[in-house]
Each structure stands twice: as structure tokens, then as C-alpha cells.
Design a protein around this motif. Sequence first.
Motif, mmCIF file in Angstrom:
data_model
loop_
_atom_site.group_PDB
_atom_site.id
_atom_site.type_symbol
_atom_site.label_atom_id
_atom_site.label_comp_id
_atom_site.label_asym_id
_atom_site.label_seq_id
_atom_site.Cartn_x
_atom_site.Cartn_y
_atom_site.Cartn_z
ATOM 1 N N ILE A 108 1.199 -0.853 -0.339
ATOM 2 C CA ILE A 108 -0.051 0.372 0.317
ATOM 3 C C ILE A 108 0.593 1.720 -0.487
ATOM 4 O O ILE A 108 1.838 0.950 1.066
ATOM 5 C CB ILE A 108 -1.152 0.323 1.213
ATOM 6 C CG1 ILE A 108 -1.889 -1.327 1.071
ATOM 7 C CG2 ILE A 108 -1.730 1.417 1.034
ATOM 8 C CD1 ILE A 108 -2.470 -1.010 2.507
ATOM 9 N N GLU A 109 0.510 2.405 -0.976
ATOM 10 C CA GLU A 109 1.732 3.010 -0.900
ATOM 11 C C GLU A 109 0.686 3.957 -1.215
ATOM 12 O O GLU A 109 -0.257 4.866 -1.801
ATOM 13 C CB GLU A 109 2.188 3.125 -1.958
ATOM 14 C CG GLU A 109 3.984 1.640 -2.031
ATOM 15 C CD GLU A 109 4.419 2.467 -4.265
ATOM 16 O OE1 GLU A 109 3.924 2.992 -4.176
ATOM 17 O OE2 GLU A 109 4.830 0.441 -3.521
ATOM 18 N N ASP A 110 0.919 5.012 -0.184
ATOM 19 C CA ASP A 110 -0.483 6.867 -0.182
ATOM 20 C C ASP A 110 -1.837 5.702 -0.282
ATOM 21 O O ASP A 110 -2.494 4.629 0.379
ATOM 22 C CB ASP A 110 0.114 7.290 -1.124
ATOM 23 C CG ASP A 110 1.204 7.979 -0.744
ATOM 24 O OD1 ASP A 110 1.569 8.162 0.337
ATOM 25 O OD2 ASP A 110 1.881 8.415 -1.743
ATOM 26 N N THR A 111 -2.678 6.010 -0.981
ATOM 27 C CA THR A 111 -4.025 5.568 -1.574
ATOM 28 C C THR A 111 -3.832 5.123 -3.250
ATOM 29 O O THR A 111 -4.882 4.045 -2.589
ATOM 30 C CB THR A 111 -4.885 6.835 -2.223
ATOM 31 O OG1 THR A 111 -3.989 7.992 -2.565
ATOM 32 C CG2 THR A 111 -4.864 7.750 -0.472
ATOM 33 N N LEU A 112 -2.593 4.692 -2.862
ATOM 34 C CA LEU A 112 -2.521 2.620 -4.061
ATOM 35 C C LEU A 112 -2.298 1.573 -3.705
ATOM 36 O O LEU A 112 -0.812 1.469 -2.669
ATOM 37 C CB LEU A 112 -1.950 4.010 -5.276
ATOM 38 C CG LEU A 112 -2.079 2.974 -6.787
ATOM 39 C CD1 LEU A 112 -3.079 2.808 -7.521
ATOM 40 C CD2 LEU A 112 -0.606 3.541 -7.128
ATOM 41 N N TYR A 113 -3.746 0.862 -3.888
ATOM 42 C CA TYR A 113 -2.411 -0.578 -3.619
ATOM 43 C C TYR A 113 -2.521 -1.326 -4.659
ATOM 44 O O TYR A 113 -2.569 -1.251 -5.441
ATOM 45 C CB TYR A 113 -3.863 -1.198 -3.063
ATOM 46 C CG TYR A 113 -5.044 -0.649 -1.890
ATOM 47 C CD1 TYR A 113 -4.825 -1.553 -0.546
ATOM 48 C CD2 TYR A 113 -5.669 0.800 -1.761
ATOM 49 C CE1 TYR A 113 -5.305 -0.515 0.401
ATOM 50 C CE2 TYR A 113 -5.780 1.118 -0.607
ATOM 51 C CZ TYR A 113 -6.571 0.236 0.765
ATOM 52 O OH TYR A 113 -6.212 1.018 1.500
ATOM 53 N N LYS A 114 -1.453 -1.765 -4.534
ATOM 54 C CA LYS A 114 -0.488 -2.596 -5.842
ATOM 55 C C LYS A 114 -0.564 -4.157 -5.217
ATOM 56 O O LYS A 114 0.282 -4.557 -4.171
ATOM 57 C CB LYS A 114 0.570 -2.098 -5.610
ATOM 58 C CG LYS A 114 0.156 -0.322 -6.595
ATOM 59 C CD LYS A 114 2.225 -0.252 -6.610
ATOM 60 C CE LYS A 114 1.701 1.019 -6.933
ATOM 61 N NZ LYS A 114 3.735 1.956 -7.276
ATOM 62 N N ALA A 115 -0.623 -5.050 -5.948
ATOM 63 C CA ALA A 115 -0.342 -6.592 -5.916
ATOM 64 C C ALA A 115 0.735 -7.123 -6.747
ATOM 65 O O ALA A 115 0.312 -6.743 -8.341
ATOM 66 C CB ALA A 115 -2.062 -7.230 -5.604
ATOM 67 N N SER A 116 1.911 -7.335 -6.795
ATOM 68 C CA SER A 116 2.682 -8.246 -8.855
ATOM 69 C C SER A 116 2.617 -9.505 -7.645
ATOM 70 O O SER A 116 2.083 -10.754 -7.269
ATOM 71 C CB SER A 116 3.520 -7.700 -8.529
ATOM 72 O OG SER A 116 4.610 -7.697 -6.958
#
Length: 152
Positions: free
Chosen positions: A113-121
Motif C-alpha cells: 500500500i503506497e499512500d492511497t494506491l494498493y498494489k500487488a504483483s
Amino acid sequence: MKKNFALPLVLLIILFCQSTLLSQNDLPSKKAFKSFLKEVKRDVESFNWERLIAKCDAVHYHIQIDLNGIVQAQYIAEIFGLHSVGNNIKTGVIVTYEDLKRIKKLKWKKISIEDTLYKASGFVKLRDGSKLMISIMATCNNGEFALTGAIG
């Protein structure tokens, strides 16, 4: 035909404002995001593209499909990063649902989670045994996650 970029710009500004209005304390937890990712995995592995599209940000989808003319199967591939040089699921000129049906299994490896952006790889394993890397981004509005991506 000349494209009107005013509407996409307004939509992007709205999307940005929606995703940044929440404070970090108001954001759903990583556990909630993992639950969302389980649903995404289920949709991809069962080829339920309609249910997957319903999980996509409506503004981003509209810009990519209606304004930029991307076909839906290619949109799905692009959301996952499966339409790039050296990591492309397509077998023909454009990505088709038949290309997407080559996916056998999806595996998430990294979540952040980076600020308000959720990421997955992670990666998808294809029916021929090969693997392609995947990477997604999601925003959250009113407790609901939505897949999103780059514009263009």
C-alpha cells in the motif's frame, strides 16, 4: 477525427481527488485488500471476465474502452501488465479472450500500500507451463476496491 481531451482530463482529476480524500487512517487494511485479491484470482482462473470488469474503476474503464477504443480483452490484459514487450499474452495482433483463456493459475507474491494506491504483483502460469509476470493497481473509494491502470 479530432479527439477531445477535456473530458478525460476532468475524469482523471475526479479520480485523483476521490482517491486522495481519505486519510491513511481511513484506508482499508492490507487484510481487506488480500480478500479483494482472492476474488480477482477467482475471477481470472474461472474466466469470469464480466465479474472482473465489475471490479474495475468505472472512469478508467470508460476512458480506455470508450475514448481510446481498446477492446475489453486487451483492457483486462493491460490491467494485469500482460500486454508489454517481453511479457505478452497475445498470440495475434490484439489480445483476445482466447489468449486470456491460456491462463491456468494466478499467484500473488507481493502486496503493498503506497499512500492511497494498493498494489500487488505475482505471476500467471499458462496452460503450456510458461509464466508471465503480473502487476495490478487498485484504488479504494468508500471501502470498495477498484482495479485501475495507466491511461493511453
